[in-house]
Design an enzyme around this catalytic site. Structure first.
Site, PDB file in Angstrom:
ATOM      1  N   GLY A 152     -11.300   8.042 -13.556  1.00  0.00           N
ATOM      2  CA  GLY A 152     -10.996   8.859 -14.720  1.00  0.00           C
ATOM      3  C   GLY A 152      -9.514   9.138 -14.826  1.00  0.00           C
ATOM      4  O   GLY A 152      -8.872   9.459 -13.827  1.00  0.00           O
ATOM      5  N   SER A 169     -11.206  -6.133 -10.620  1.00  0.00           N
ATOM      6  CA  SER A 169     -12.585  -5.967 -10.192  1.00  0.00           C
ATOM      7  C   SER A 169     -13.397  -7.253 -10.208  1.00  0.00           C
ATOM      8  O   SER A 169     -14.447  -7.323  -9.568  1.00  0.00           O
ATOM      9  CB  SER A 169     -13.279  -4.892 -11.037  1.00  0.00           C
ATOM     10  OG  SER A 169     -13.034  -5.096 -12.404  1.00  0.00           O
ATOM     11  N   CYS A 216     -16.930  10.065 -13.872  1.00  0.00           N
ATOM     12  CA  CYS A 216     -15.805  10.847 -13.401  1.00  0.00           C
ATOM     13  C   CYS A 216     -15.766  10.716 -11.888  1.00  0.00           C
ATOM     14  O   CYS A 216     -16.631  10.093 -11.278  1.00  0.00           O
ATOM     15  CB  CYS A 216     -15.952  12.314 -13.804  1.00  0.00           C
ATOM     16  SG  CYS A 216     -16.016  12.598 -15.583  1.00  0.00           S
TER      17      CYS A 216
END
Length: 485
Positions: free
Chosen positions: A28, A306, A2
């Protein structure tokens, strides 16, 4: 996983926290919440969905006060569809505490029993965060000897929390009328970073957050990472004190933060995420060179976003042309952290599109940051072939994910992991790729820790070695039976 943030300021913090949560949205997407304190009075708003859709003007106006915290949720424990499971959580005694948590507790069965039979506390959700809040409240209650609360009492309570709680946890809490508390588990598995700035009136303002980019965006100076096992307490007047509260702390950060979870412009535990991903690419290139003839590859392509740094380094080191053949729809969330396999699978095609001009007649080497369930990877290979690719070599900047991740990433079941029980050629066949090449575990650790004093990472999802030493085969079987991904 989170995203959390806490701020002690000299001016209203509602907008600052909102802006910080926007920067942490990649951590999140299930739900979000903000809580503030105006003197002894708490104000809280939380809702399902992403930050921009969850908060209305009326919500922001109700969030009064110069101290506050916020959370963006990625579900690992509790039900994703229940708004009641969203953080922050509140308990009214002692004093009144509101808490947010990033991580995953691994002894929830024992805690649940103890909270009921010993502490006589009621937990109204399936969230391990609410359990953690009640453990903290119980231990803090036991430290109080009078009406006043001093930092030593708070730190003693955190020390007891460390004794009772197992797993990963980075925590930020507000204690009504007293201040902001932040602490990190004794292994520092999940990140937490402290920053400060000086207001126009010359007073120090403080922030703690999951990633350094939040601090930099708010013009805060990065002070340092919160140490493993350490607790930090900041009063309403901005006085900060800290203490090591664990008996045997050791920094063993989660490797998956650097592989996928964190934003590349963050620095955590003294390690630049972007530079770590570049080094992953360098080392992956060496492995690729030993397993195939680079002359069989026409172009190197990343799966945005990413894996881009690693793919650039692979192309540069192997002397192969770098191209971007997949276009990403930025209005679809990160598929890995979406709740439910069906939703993840449906979202892949919405998220990515292959441009035929970049694939037609070419031997393509695709670089992804990692491969977990294989859902995304299978569809990417299909898209590449449909766009005209001649051969598809699929590579991963991370090693094969063969084991559940129990410290805050939603990989509860071995059976859903494409690499579990399969050799690499078998994985290639499952994906539909001509070749499959993974990063070596040793190379991943070296790429992340290079230039630091860190000698160990949490690599449990790759190796099955769980750093807390409390994860048993019986526990893994229980997780697989009781938790959905």
């Amino acid at each position: 996983m989170c995203g959390i943030v806490g701020i002690v300021s000299t001016e209203p913090v509602n907008q600052q926290i909102y802006d910080s949560l926007l920067l942490l949205q990649h951590r999140g997407q299930d739900s979000t919440g903000i809580a503030t304190a105006d003197g002894p009075v708490f104000h809280m708003t939380k809702a399902r969905g992403q930050v921009r859709e969850a908060f209305r003007t009326r919500d922001m106006r109700s969030l009064l006060g110069n101290i506050g915290l916020g959370h963006v949720r990625y579900t690992t424990k509790g039900a994703a569809e229940r708004e009641e499971e969203a953080q922050p959580f509140y308990v009214n005694a002692p004093y009144g505490i509101i808490l947010v948590h990033n991580g995953n507790l691994t002894n929830t069965r024992e805690l649940s029993n103890d909270l009921f039979s010993i502490d006589r506390r009621h937990v109204n959700s399936t969230s391990d965060t609410e359990m953690l809040l009640n453990v903290l409240a119980t231990e803090l209650q036991g430290q109080i000897t009078g009406l006043e609360l001093d930092p030593d009492q708070v730190f003693d309570a955190v020390a007891q929390v460390h004794e009772r709680v197992e797993g990963s946890y980075a925590v930020i809490a507000m204690i009504a009328g007293h201040g902001l508390l932040a602490f990190r588990d004794p292994f520092g598995i999940r990140p937490l970073i402290l920053g400060k700035r000086v207001s126009d009136a010359g007073k120090t303002e403080w922030i703690v957050a999951s990633e350094s980019l939040v601090l930099e965006n708010g013009d805060y100076e990065v002070v340092r990472d919160v140490e493993p096992g350490e607790a930090i307490f900041i009063t309403l007047d901005g006085e900060m004190t800290s203490r090591q509260c664990a008996r045997d702390p050791r920094l063993v950060p989660c490797s998956f933060e650097y592989v996928y979870l964190a934003r590349p412009d963050s620095v955590m535990n003294g390690i630049s995420v972007y530079e770590a991903r570049l080094r992953m690419g360098d080392r992956l290139a060496d492995t690729i060179a030993t397993h195939m003839d680079k002359g069989d590859v026409d172009v190197v392509m990343p799966i945005p976003d990413s894996s881009r740094p690693a793919a650039m380094q692979v192309a540069q080191k192997l002397g192969i042309e770098y191209r971007e053949g997949f276009y990403k729809n930025r209005y679809v969330g990160r598929t890995f952290i979406m709740p439910g396999q069906a939703q993840r699978k449906r979202s892949v095609r919405q998220k990515l599109n292959a441009m035929g001009t970049e694939f037609k007649g070419k031997n393509v080497l695709i670089v992804d940051d990692s491969i977990v369930r294989g859902t995304t990877s299978q569809q990417i290979v299909e898209m590449a072939r449909a766009a005209g690719a001649n051969k598809v070599t699929f590579t991963s900047a991370a090693p094969p994910v063969r084991f559940p991740h129990v410290y805050g990433i939603n990989m509860p079941s071995r059976q859903e992991l494409i690499a579990h029980g399969r050799k690499i050629p078998e994985i290639a066949r499952e994906l539909g790729a001509d070749h499959m090449i993974y990063q070596e575990v040793e190379d991943l650790q070296a790429a992340i820790t290079q230039g630091t004093s860190i000698d160990r990472l949490d690599l449990s999802c790759f190796t099955g070695d769980y750093v807390t030493g409390t994860v048993t085969e019986e526990y893994l079987e229980w997780v697989e039976k009781t938790q959905l991904s």
